[in-house]
Scaffold this active site. Structure first.
Site, PDB file in Angstrom:
ATOM      1  CG  ASP A   1      84.946 -20.088   1.625  1.00 39.36           C
ATOM      2  OD1 ASP A   1      85.068 -20.126   0.392  1.00 39.36           O
ATOM      3  OD2 ASP A   1      85.636 -20.760   2.409  1.00 39.36           O
TER       4      ASP A   1
ATOM      5  CD  GLU B   1     100.928 -32.085  -0.515  1.00 38.00           C
ATOM      6  OE1 GLU B   1     101.618 -31.541   0.346  1.00 38.00           O
ATOM      7  OE2 GLU B   1     100.961 -31.802  -1.717  1.00 38.00           O
TER       8      GLU B   1
ATOM      9  CE  LYS C   1     100.282 -33.086  -5.161  1.00 40.18           C
ATOM     10  NZ  LYS C   1     100.120 -33.920  -3.965  1.00 40.18           N
TER      11      LYS C   1
ATOM     12  N   GLY D   1      85.999 -20.390  -4.784  1.00 37.10           N
ATOM     13  CA  GLY D   1      87.027 -20.494  -5.807  1.00 37.10           C
ATOM     14  C   GLY D   1      86.931 -21.785  -6.601  1.00 37.10           C
ATOM     15  CG  ASP D   2      85.594 -25.450  -5.005  1.00 45.65           C
ATOM     16  OD1 ASP D   2      86.833 -25.397  -4.986  1.00 45.65           O
ATOM     17  OD2 ASP D   2      84.920 -25.980  -4.118  1.00 45.65           O
TER      18      ASP D   2
ATOM     19  NE  ARG E   1      87.773 -22.753 -11.671  1.00 44.67           N
ATOM     20  CZ  ARG E   1      88.608 -23.722 -11.313  1.00 44.67           C
ATOM     21  NH1 ARG E   1      89.296 -23.614 -10.196  1.00 44.67           N
ATOM     22  NH2 ARG E   1      88.743 -24.796 -12.058  1.00 44.67           N
TER      23      ARG E   1
ATOM     24  CE  LYS F   1      85.950 -16.580  -1.837  1.00 44.09           C
ATOM     25  NZ  LYS F   1      86.406 -17.555  -0.835  1.00 44.09           N
TER      26      LYS F   1
END
Length: 1219
Positions: free
Chosen positions: A447, A562, A632, A748-749, A856, A862
């Site tokens: 990951d 956040e 957002k 997942g980026d 992504r 995965k």
């Protein structure tokens, strides 16, 4: 859980969730609610009267939970079953039972006692491990809870609160803030002045993600909650009766269907009203809860599954060797029985009335040796031979390996170089079954976020009203600048370089004098900047915590992103300091007065973030009475939701977002809109109806309603936060790459972010050819706009297949060159690449590349990629991750490594090994992995060597006695060989031996390939050790036999009998196998000396003690050593000559191999022992074998640069010669 803080601020982030208040109002029931009372929905709970006859008739499960493998009653039978599932143990059990019959060549006690000892040791190990689980159960089941005692009050701790295990379904509990709502699942009445929050510890252990959720109560809901609380306070629970009718126990964490019957009201219940097991209450005073599910009926326990059973490749191969040895034993028994039957049949009466083998007394035998019953005698001899040859199978092999692996795990757990002091986290081998597998890893699937990176976000840049702010330079930008010759890549203001080594404020590394210290009011778009910063201060689910000692405010948020946003808002002048059920309070600089003012926004709704929505919003009412939607989210969902008049800054913002992504930053788009009162009333009505519905499509209804609200937004700008690389990641990846380990990144980026992180950590380098597979094709985009689903799917599949074929052709065309390739594929493309018809093609393409990055990727993808690599390559795979979305691939891989970081404990709880930082993977694999693999491999080979040596002498002696089933040794000699006289040295080898030191493991990382290619446990090496055992056995038997066959053994004229020959051979075996161990060991410690020479000494001590016992017990060993063997010089001379001649073949072979055909570890041993460490040319020659042009890492990048430079100079030389 302790109530207060420890050491001031809590350093670890907490997962939070508020409890949706119970909505005590009449709601219309959907048709689906009619299923209550039907199959699957039959549970009835009588609240506040758990001991009533109606409740007792239900006979629900108690609240006692058990995670142990055994109970006191089942331990013995179940553990015995586990032990005898092993084929070797079952074989010894059968031979032990047969030893009770007349067929046995030895006594039953000598056969059964060693088996019992081995089984007992294994059972003790199982019991100790299960006792650890039992202690955890005791701790959980004996937690103290406060339960309503029927008088309207909750019993205080001083009055002896009930223990958790005794709480029944229907009991009413009270839980105070900062306490765990102990381990039931219940319907909740939250009370207090602030919003209710819960840290879902049990749920986190299932999800393991870092997703804290706050379930707020809207204005209308708060009033309804007050009615419920009012009822609770008015009646003080005394005499309050309620009935919950709901679904039966199940594992679905995200749905709950039920009804509450309270004072003639029938109210719907959903998952929002259910507090799951092991939740932690925060930010509220107390809750009342009626227990609905107890013990093993709770959803969390129902979701608890045993981890998949994993066995190492060496262990599976060892089973094959055991089966091969079984075949050899049965074959030898079969051949011996045939020869014995033939000999017995031909042993007829000779002249003189005697048989040729008169000494066997065939006349007195019922069947054995009777020439008239030769076939039956042969059959019975077969069973006897199977028992006699059982010593070919090492009885102590399994238990010895288990002991060794446990001790190896202790060394891993206590390695100070894998201890992370900052979080007080050592390495933890959660299972010892896979130690040697750590030395055989071919592919690592990792990951990114929280694994390669810190998952500790820092607010570093932002784009507001089309203007970029922030002067910092990220690690990725530095890497990119190096690739592009030092040019800055983001904005025009990067001439100011900020020192990022030690940021003063956690989560904030933003520097720009234009907006810092209130200077934002001087900007031309000050109103937009104000709205932007207000949105950061209001649109979140964070909780403020005020340090009473210092007055400073810290935040606990659902994600590091956040938290960074709220901290950034505070540092830029918009300080969020309070949250209640219905409001958010913050301080800001007033544009009109220039003074700090406090503002309170009424919080009406929170539209929560999830992976499908990719956005979160809040609906608030400001102090002027305006309704505002603040939102957002990800750029790919936010830009399409902008109003036509809200796109003023879109073009510039898009440019900045792309630049931020190129710099490896995570971006979010911020937008807002004003909401009309009538529109909100309609929305609130629909939204509440959807939330209160009990239909299966409840979530989709909510998504549809919120989707309509989150439209026509006005763009404010974008944020950019940096997730920094963990310390040591580039160095670790470089070493692993030099070791020949392939590294895949599954994230997942966005693709741009993943690529740039790849460059920063040297997974990618400039001269690599990138094979990018995605679906950003014009014709596919056109089909997506048209909405033709089938056409989109077909075109996408064809495009992915075409791109894979082109990539494979590119790799094939460059074979023989030094070119390296990197495969980068996005999640949409991966969906088609993993289809059955194309996944082999995808695997062939990926394995031909030096680096693979899957962007992504979903958690399921995965896991599927991990399974594909594991099954497709047949090599060992290791998956490493830190979050719940990594659990699938951790369990799918041969080895799962969990990072004990900030993403919760789910990945760690699902892993085989837990470490605190990615960089520790280097030592875990290259040092511990290699050592464990080398030790276990040598250990098993040596086990079979010594048992073949021992077994072959037994076989040769029986053949020498015409297969008469006569053992060469005393019964106890046979039984104790594997248990006492040869096992301890091999255990010491498995625990302490080092073929090379840790320093050389780092210096020569290619040494690791011995495990990847399984060179130390190949069939060639296994057969070689077995052949060595055969040669040793032949040497021992024939030298001993010939030296004593035709001579007088002592001055009295006695010749050597079976007891003398057997005692001499046994002594030679004990000496030879222990000396062989001494020759095989690479790293001597005092432990090895004690166990090797102690095993030899133990043999002589045993022989004297055993021989001193009465003849009825010691039988033919009675005083054989003191009176016969020890006084005879031939005994000592024979032992000496046997030791020399038996070890010469191994010594000669190893000498030739070391001199002319050294393995890689032997070359390194030459460096260490022969002084080559001072020969830089030899050392560099060995090291260069670690560096390959197709690998990754900064060493390979440097080597590629040297090659490019060399080719450049060669070309100059050629041009000069041509000139």
């Amino acid at each position: 859980m302790p109530g207060g803080r420890q050491g001031g601020r809590r350093r670890s982030r907490l997962r939070l969730s508020n409890i949706y208040a119970f909505k005590c109002r009449k709601s219309s029931f959907q048709e689906d609610h009619s299923q209550i009372g039907g199959p699957g929905f039959s549970r009835v709970v009588y609240c506040n009267e758990p001991n009533s006859p109606a409740s007792e008739r239900r006979n629900y499960a108690g609240n006692y939970v058990r995670s142990t493998k055994y109970t006191p009653a089942s331990f013995v039978p179940k553990s015995l079953f586990e032990q005898f599932r092993r084929v070797a143990n079952f074989y010894f059990l059968v031979t032990g039972i047969l030893s009770l019959t007349a067929l046995s060549p030895y006594g039953a006690v000598s056969a059964l006692l060693p088996l019992g000892f081995v089984i007992l040791v294994s059972m003790v190990k199982e019991g100790i491990e299960d006792w650890g689980r039992k202690r955890q159960d005791i701790e959980v089941n004996n937690r103290r809870v406060k339960v309503h005692d029927g008088s309207g009050a909750f019993r205080q701790e001083s009055e002896g609160p009930r223990r958790e295990r005794s709480v029944p379904a229907g009991g009413v509990e009270g839980a105070q803030g900062r306490r765990y709502s102990e381990s039931r699942e219940r319907r909740v009445f939250p009370c207090g002045s602030s919003a209710s929050f819960v840290e879902l510890r049990g749920l986190d252990l299932l999800r393991g993600d870092d997703e804290s959720r706050r379930r707020d109560e809207s204005e209308s809901e708060a009033g309804i909650r007050g009615d419920v609380v009012g009822v609770a306070r008015r009646l003080r629970l005394q005499g309050t009766k309620a009935v919950v009718r709901c679904e039966d126990p199940n594992a679905d964490l995200y749905t709950f269907v039920g009804t509450l019957h309270l004072e003639e009201q029938r109210l719907p219940l959903s998952i929002q009203q259910l507090l799951l097991r092991d939740s932690k209450l925060r930010n509220t005073e107390y809750v009342y809860g009626a227990v609905v599910f107890t013990g093993h009926d709770t959803k969390v326990i129902q979701n608890s599954t045993d981890p998949p059973s994993k066995r190492s490749r060496i262990e599976r191969k060892m089973d094959k060797i055991i089966y091969m040895m079984f075949f050899v034993v049965f074959l030898m028994s079969f051949i011996g029985s045939i020869i014995f039957g033939v000999e017995t049949r031909e042993d007829r009466m000779r002249a003189g009335g005697r048989t040729e083998r008169w000494y066997l007394k065939p006349d007195d035998a019922d069947i054995f040796f009777d020439p008239e019953k030769a076939p039956i005698a042969a059959i019975l001899h077969f069973f006897t031979a199977v028992m006699l040859y059982s010593y070919f199978i090492p009885i102590s092999l399994y238990v010895s390996i288990e002991i060794v692996k446990v001790l190896q795990s202790v060394f891993i757990n206590n390695d100070i170089l894998m201890y992370y002091e900052e979080t007080d986290k050592p390495a933890h081998a959660r299972t010892s079954n896979l130690n040697e597998e750590l030395g055989m890893v071919d592919t690592i699937l990792s990951d990114k976020t929280g694994t390669l990176t810190c998952n500790s976000m820092e607010f570093i840049k932002c784009s507001i009203a089309g203007t970029a702010y922030g002067r910092g330079i990220t690690e990725v930008e530095r890497s990119m600048a190096m690739r592009s010759g030092g040019a800055a890549l983001v904005g025009d203001d990067l001439d100011v370089v900020v020192d990022r080594s030690a940021p003063k404020i956690k989560g904030f590394n933003f520097q720009d004098e234009r907006v810092m210290k209130g200077n934002w009011v001087k900007q031309g778009e000050a109103a937009v900047l104000q709205k932007f910063f207000r949105l950061l201060a209001v649109c979140h689910t964070a909780i403020p915590e005020i340090d009473e000692a210092t007055g400073s405010i810290s935040y606990e948020a659902e994600s590091p992103d956040e938290a960074a946003f709220v901290v950034a808002a505070r540092e830029l002048g918009f300080e969020f300091f309070s949250r209640t059920q219905n409001g958010i309070s913050f301080r800001e600089l007033d544009l009109a007065t220039g003074q700090k003012v406090e503002r309170v926004y009424r919080l009406l709704n929170v539209l929560e973030f999830n992976s499908a929505r990719k956005r979160m919003s809040v609906i608030v009412r400001d102090e002027d009475g305006k309704l505002l939607l603040l939102s957002k989210g990800a750029d790919n969902v936010m830009f399409e939701r902008l109003a036509k008049n809200g796109r003023k800054f879109e073009e510039k913002t898009r440019e900045h977002v792309n630049e931020y992504a190129d710099a490896g930053l995570r971006t979010l788009i911020l937008a807002y809109r004003e909401v009309d009162e009538n529109e909100y009333i309609e929305f609130s009505k629909s939204f509440n109806e959807a939330k209160n519905s009990v239909t299966a499509d409840r979530e989709s209804l909510i998504d549809e309603i919120t989707d309509q609200m989150e439209r026509d937004l006005i763009l404010l700008g974008a944020t950019a936060v940096e997730d920094k690389l963990q310390n040591g990641v580039p160095d670790c990846i470089d070493k692993l790459a030099q070791a020949g380990i392939k590294i895949w990144v599954l994230t997942g980026d966005k693709m741009e972010t993943a690529i740039n992180i790849g460059f920063a950590c040297s997974l990618l380098r400039q001269e690599m050819k990138q094979i990018i597979i995605n679906l950003e094709m014009p014709h596919i985009k056109a089909l997506e706009k048209a909405g033709e689903k089938d056409a989109i799917e077909q075109a996408s599949r064809e495009s992915v297949v075409k791109q894979m074929e082109e990539g494979k052709a590119l790799i094939t065309g460059s074979s023989g060159s030094h070119e390296a390739f990197a495969l980068i594929i996005d999640g949409k493309s991966l969906t088609y690449a993993l289809e059955d018809g194309f996944k082999k093609q995808f695997l062939d393409l990926a394995t031909g590349c030096a680096s693979v990055i899957c962007c992504r990727s979903s958690p399921k993808q995965k896991a599927l990629v991990t399974r594909l690599v594991k099954t497709g390559t047949g090599k060992t795979t290791l998956a490493i991750g830190d979050g719940a979305n990594d659990v699938g691939m951790l369990q799918e891989a041969d080895i799962g490594v969990g990072i004990s970081g900030v993403e919760g404990m789910q990945a760690v709880m699902s892993s085989d090994i837990a470490i605190a930082q990615f960089r520790y993977l280097e030592r875990l694999l290259l040092v511990h992995g290699h050592w464990c693999y080398s030790r276990i491999s040598s250990m098993i080979c040596y086990f079979f060597y010594k048992n073949i040596t021992f077994g072959v002498t037994v076989f040769l002696y029986e053949a020498y006695t015409s297969f008469s089933a006569q053992p060469a040794y005393n019964d106890w000699f046979l039984s104790l060989f594997n248990v006492f006289f040869s096992s301890l040295p091999v255990i010491a080898l498995g625990v302490f031996d080092q073929d090379v030191s840790s320093r050389y493991c780092y210096k020569f990382p290619l040494l690791y390939q011995e495990g990847v290619q399984n060179l130390l446990f190949s069939w060639k090496r296994i057969i070689g050790w077995m052949f060595n055992g055969l040669i040793t056995a032949l040497t021992i038997f024939f030298i001993c036999k010939e030296s004593q066959e035709h001579q007088l053994y002592n001055p009295n004229g006695k010749t050597a009998g079976r007891e003398i020959l057997g005692g001499t051979m046994y002594t030679c075996i004990v000496w030879v196998v222990n000396l062989q161990m001494a020759l095989a060991i690479s790293y001597f410690t005092w432990v090895q000396h004690i166990v090797i020479w102690g095993s030899v000494a133990l043999w002589y001590i045993f022989l004297m003690i055993y021989g001193a016992m009465g003849p009825s017990f010691s039988t033919d060993a009675y005083k054989v050593f003191l009176e016969t063997l020890a006084p005879a010089p031939s005994y000592w001379l024979t032992t000496l000559f046997v030791m020399i001649f038996a070890l010469i073949p191994y010594f000669v072979f190893k000498s030739i191999q070391m001199r002319f055909f050294p393995g890689y570890h032997q070359m390194i041993q030459w460096i260490r022992y022969e002084g080559h460490s001072n020969d830089p040319e030899f050392v560099e020659m060995v090291r260069q074998r670690s560096i390959r042009p197709t690998t990754v890492g900064f060493t390979a990048r440097r080597a590629a640069s040297v090659r490019r430079s060399g080719r450049f100079h060669d070309q100059l030389k050629k041009n000069f010669i041509a000139f």
